[in-house]
Write a protein that holds these residues in place. Sequence first.
Motif, PDB file in Angstrom:
ATOM      1  N   ASP A 166       3.594  13.243 -31.789  1.00 15.75           N
ATOM      2  CA  ASP A 166       4.521  12.454 -30.910  1.00 15.75           C
ATOM      3  C   ASP A 166       4.289  13.266 -29.342  1.00 15.75           C
ATOM      4  O   ASP A 166       5.202  13.248 -28.598  1.00 15.75           O
ATOM      5  CB  ASP A 166       6.243  12.672 -31.187  1.00 15.75           C
ATOM      6  N   ASP A 167       3.300  13.923 -29.062  1.00 18.45           N
ATOM      7  CA  ASP A 167       2.876  14.682 -28.030  1.00 18.45           C
ATOM      8  C   ASP A 167       2.142  13.958 -27.059  1.00 18.45           C
ATOM      9  O   ASP A 167       0.864  13.571 -27.299  1.00 18.45           O
ATOM     10  CB  ASP A 167       2.244  16.307 -28.374  1.00 18.45           C
ATOM     11  N   ASP A 168       2.732  13.468 -25.974  1.00 19.92           N
ATOM     12  CA  ASP A 168       1.625  12.791 -24.918  1.00 19.92           C
ATOM     13  C   ASP A 168       0.473  13.416 -24.490  1.00 19.92           C
ATOM     14  O   ASP A 168      -0.247  12.747 -24.380  1.00 19.92           O
ATOM     15  CB  ASP A 168       2.789  12.399 -23.552  1.00 19.92           C
ATOM     16  N   GLU A 169       0.540  14.712 -24.447  1.00 22.70           N
ATOM     17  CA  GLU A 169      -0.418  15.602 -23.852  1.00 22.70           C
ATOM     18  C   GLU A 169      -1.678  15.506 -24.830  1.00 22.70           C
ATOM     19  O   GLU A 169      -2.854  15.282 -24.466  1.00 22.70           O
ATOM     20  CB  GLU A 169      -0.244  16.728 -23.440  1.00 22.70           C
ATOM     21  N   PRO A 187      -9.398  14.088 -23.514  1.00 22.89           N
ATOM     22  CA  PRO A 187     -10.529  13.212 -23.326  1.00 22.89           C
ATOM     23  C   PRO A 187     -11.038  12.629 -24.691  1.00 22.89           C
ATOM     24  O   PRO A 187     -11.180  11.358 -24.663  1.00 22.89           O
ATOM     25  CB  PRO A 187     -11.343  14.100 -22.530  1.00 22.89           C
ATOM     26  N   LEU A 188     -11.319  13.244 -25.499  1.00 21.76           N
ATOM     27  CA  LEU A 188     -11.886  12.924 -26.682  1.00 21.76           C
ATOM     28  C   LEU A 188     -11.004  11.927 -27.261  1.00 21.76           C
ATOM     29  O   LEU A 188     -11.568  10.975 -28.020  1.00 21.76           O
ATOM     30  CB  LEU A 188     -12.248  14.077 -27.863  1.00 21.76           C
ATOM     31  N   VAL A 189      -9.772  12.105 -27.257  1.00 19.71           N
ATOM     32  CA  VAL A 189      -8.855  11.318 -28.090  1.00 19.71           C
ATOM     33  C   VAL A 189      -8.631   9.967 -27.165  1.00 19.71           C
ATOM     34  O   VAL A 189      -8.550   8.753 -27.528  1.00 19.71           O
ATOM     35  CB  VAL A 189      -7.573  11.871 -28.104  1.00 19.71           C
ATOM     36  N   ARG A 190      -8.515  10.282 -25.770  1.00 17.29           N
ATOM     37  CA  ARG A 190      -8.171   9.143 -24.904  1.00 17.29           C
ATOM     38  C   ARG A 190      -9.385   8.254 -24.889  1.00 17.29           C
ATOM     39  O   ARG A 190      -9.142   6.940 -24.706  1.00 17.29           O
ATOM     40  CB  ARG A 190      -7.706   9.682 -23.668  1.00 17.29           C
ATOM     41  N   ARG A 229      -2.154   5.190 -31.693  1.00 16.50           N
ATOM     42  CA  ARG A 229      -1.179   5.960 -31.942  1.00 16.50           C
ATOM     43  C   ARG A 229      -0.055   5.325 -32.497  1.00 16.50           C
ATOM     44  O   ARG A 229       0.492   5.925 -33.277  1.00 16.50           O
ATOM     45  CB  ARG A 229      -0.825   6.634 -30.411  1.00 16.50           C
ATOM     46  N   ARG A 230       0.351   4.266 -32.208  1.00 12.82           N
ATOM     47  CA  ARG A 230       1.698   3.417 -32.670  1.00 12.82           C
ATOM     48  C   ARG A 230       1.425   3.507 -34.300  1.00 12.82           C
ATOM     49  O   ARG A 230       2.162   3.602 -34.968  1.00 12.82           O
ATOM     50  CB  ARG A 230       1.644   2.063 -31.987  1.00 12.82           C
ATOM     51  N   ASP A 231       0.294   2.996 -34.621  1.00 10.73           N
ATOM     52  CA  ASP A 231       0.016   2.724 -35.735  1.00 10.73           C
ATOM     53  C   ASP A 231      -0.070   4.045 -36.887  1.00 10.73           C
ATOM     54  O   ASP A 231       0.367   4.053 -37.944  1.00 10.73           O
ATOM     55  CB  ASP A 231      -1.423   1.986 -36.218  1.00 10.73           C
ATOM     56  N   MET A 232      -0.546   5.248 -36.475  1.00  9.65           N
ATOM     57  CA  MET A 232      -0.667   6.286 -37.192  1.00  9.65           C
ATOM     58  C   MET A 232       0.702   7.004 -37.222  1.00  9.65           C
ATOM     59  O   MET A 232       1.019   7.539 -38.315  1.00  9.65           O
ATOM     60  CB  MET A 232      -1.886   7.114 -36.433  1.00  9.65           C
ATOM     61  N   VAL A 233       1.351   6.865 -36.187  1.00  7.78           N
ATOM     62  CA  VAL A 233       2.711   7.429 -36.045  1.00  7.78           C
ATOM     63  C   VAL A 233       3.650   6.754 -37.122  1.00  7.78           C
ATOM     64  O   VAL A 233       4.427   7.463 -37.999  1.00  7.78           O
ATOM     65  CB  VAL A 233       3.206   7.591 -34.715  1.00  7.78           C
ATOM     66  N   ARG A 234       3.383   5.379 -37.087  1.00  7.90           N
ATOM     67  CA  ARG A 234       4.113   4.651 -38.064  1.00  7.90           C
ATOM     68  C   ARG A 234       3.674   4.924 -39.511  1.00  7.90           C
ATOM     69  O   ARG A 234       4.485   5.011 -40.496  1.00  7.90           O
ATOM     70  CB  ARG A 234       3.832   2.901 -37.956  1.00  7.90           C
ATOM     71  N   LEU A 235       2.282   5.315 -39.800  1.00  7.90           N
ATOM     72  CA  LEU A 235       1.960   5.482 -41.118  1.00  7.90           C
ATOM     73  C   LEU A 235       2.303   6.593 -41.478  1.00  7.90           C
ATOM     74  O   LEU A 235       2.995   7.121 -42.740  1.00  7.90           O
ATOM     75  CB  LEU A 235       0.408   5.747 -41.039  1.00  7.90           C
ATOM     76  N   MET A 288      -7.155  15.739 -35.864  1.00 10.05           N
ATOM     77  CA  MET A 288      -8.224  15.426 -34.682  1.00 10.05           C
ATOM     78  C   MET A 288      -7.570  15.627 -33.682  1.00 10.05           C
ATOM     79  O   MET A 288      -8.087  16.252 -32.591  1.00 10.05           O
ATOM     80  CB  MET A 288      -8.696  13.838 -34.733  1.00 10.05           C
ATOM     81  N   LEU A 289      -6.173  15.493 -33.572  1.00  9.57           N
ATOM     82  CA  LEU A 289      -5.344  15.821 -32.185  1.00  9.57           C
ATOM     83  C   LEU A 289      -5.511  17.350 -32.008  1.00  9.57           C
ATOM     84  O   LEU A 289      -5.670  18.088 -30.914  1.00  9.57           O
ATOM     85  CB  LEU A 289      -4.153  15.374 -32.256  1.00  9.57           C
ATOM     86  N   ALA A 290      -5.178  18.186 -33.130  1.00  6.90           N
ATOM     87  CA  ALA A 290      -5.414  19.677 -32.904  1.00  6.90           C
ATOM     88  C   ALA A 290      -6.482  20.293 -32.902  1.00  6.90           C
ATOM     89  O   ALA A 290      -6.804  21.310 -32.040  1.00  6.90           O
ATOM     90  CB  ALA A 290      -4.823  20.197 -34.344  1.00  6.90           C
ATOM     91  N   ARG A 291      -7.496  19.703 -32.928  1.00  4.64           N
ATOM     92  CA  ARG A 291      -9.028  20.092 -32.746  1.00  4.64           C
ATOM     93  C   ARG A 291      -9.891  19.503 -31.718  1.00  4.64           C
ATOM     94  O   ARG A 291     -11.018  19.670 -31.540  1.00  4.64           O
ATOM     95  CB  ARG A 291      -9.623  20.043 -34.194  1.00  4.64           C
TER      96      ARG A 291
END
Length: 381
Positions: free
Chosen positions: A185-188, A193-196, A204-210, A325-328
Motif C-alpha cells: 500500500d506504499d505509493d513510492e 523504476p523497475l516496478v513502474r 497493484r490492484r490485483d495483487m493487493v486484492r489477492l 519484488m517491491l522490497a528488492r
Amino acid sequence: MPDTDAVDAEVADAEGVPEEARQVLGPFTGPVFLASLTHNAKNGVTGGVWNVSAGDRSAVLKVLTRSKEATGRWAASDDPRHWNYWRREADVYTSGLAQAWERNGIRAPRLLARVERADGDIALWLERVPGRPATRWKPARHIEHARRLGAAQGAVGEVDDQPWLSYRFLRQYVGGNTLGQELLDDDEAWQQPLVRDHFPEGLRRDMVRLHHDREWFLDVSESLPRAFSHLDLWPANTCADGSHSVVFDWAFAGDGALGEDLGNYLPDTVFDLFVPAVRLPTYAARAYDAYLHGLRESSWRGDENLVRLAVCASAVKYDWLTALMLARAGEEQVDYGGDRAVDAETRYRERGLTLAFLAEWAREARVLAPRLGFSEAPSGR
C-alpha cells in the motif's frame, strides 16, 4: 574439483566423508572429490549438497541438519508437520514414498544409504542422475511432465498418513513469507523504476486484492480433494532420465490439493526464466489439459472442476512474491543459489507478466468456487 584435503568449506565433517563413501560405494583407490551443487543455502535444514566422485564411482551427498544457523522462515523445525521439518526428506526416502509415482513415469533418485551421523546430522547418499535438467527443457517436455504428474497423482491419490508428512503446507509457507508486505500500500514502492516500468497496469490492484483475500484462498485450497504432493515441484528440482522424469528434494512432501503441484510448477518455469512469459498462457493451458489427461489415464474419476479450482487457487502461494519484488527493487538481482547476476529489467518484466497471469487464475477461482458450493471471496461480495 578439490580433493579430500581441500574439500568445500561447507562440508561440516570432511574427514568423515571418505569413510562414508567407502561404506556406500564400495572399495576404491585414490582421493574423494566433492563439488558443491546449487541449492538454497539459506535453508537451515540443508547442511549441503555435493556431487561425490571416488575412483570410477559417484553419488550425490545431501546432509540434513537442525544445527545450522538460519533466520526467520528458513529455520529448521522439529515439528514433524511443519513444512520445514528437518528430518522429513530422509523419512520420505526410507519409507519408499519418494518412488510412489515411478509406475507413472516420475521417480526420485535411488537412495544408496542413509547415515545417522554422530553429531545428529543425517547424510543421504543418493544416485547421481546424469539426465537433462528441466531448466533446459522445451515447453513440450514440461507438458509431458504435467501428464505424468496427473497420472501419478490420480493413481496414487492420498497415502496413508505418516506423522512426518507436511500438513497445511500452503498456509504455513505463505504465512511465513512476510518481507515487504507493508509496501503493498506504499505509493513510492510502486513508483520504483523497475516496478513502474515493468509491472503491467492494474497489477497493484490485483495483487493487493489477492493479499486481502488470502485466507479465503487458503480455506478453499484446504477443502479440495487431497493427493500426496511434492510441494516444491519446479524445473530446478527435475531432470529427464530415459523414460522417467526424476524429481529431487522431497523435503516438503505431504498433503496437498490435487492440482496444487501443477499450480506451483507452471509459474515457476517463468519466474526463474526457464520459459518466456509470453508463452505462459498457451503453455499453461496445454500443460493443464495434459495433467487432466493423465488423471483420466489413472483410476481417478473425480470432478475436474475441483482440480481446476485447485490450480487457480494456488495463485495465493505467490502472494508474498509481489511484496518481495517491491522490497528488492533497488538491489542487485541474482539467480537461484546466488551465484550469478540476473538482468534486473528482464526479471521484473517476466515476473510482472507472470503475476498478472496469476491474477487471472485468482479471478477464475473467485468465479468458480461459488459454483462448486464454496462461499464467495470477501472482495467479491
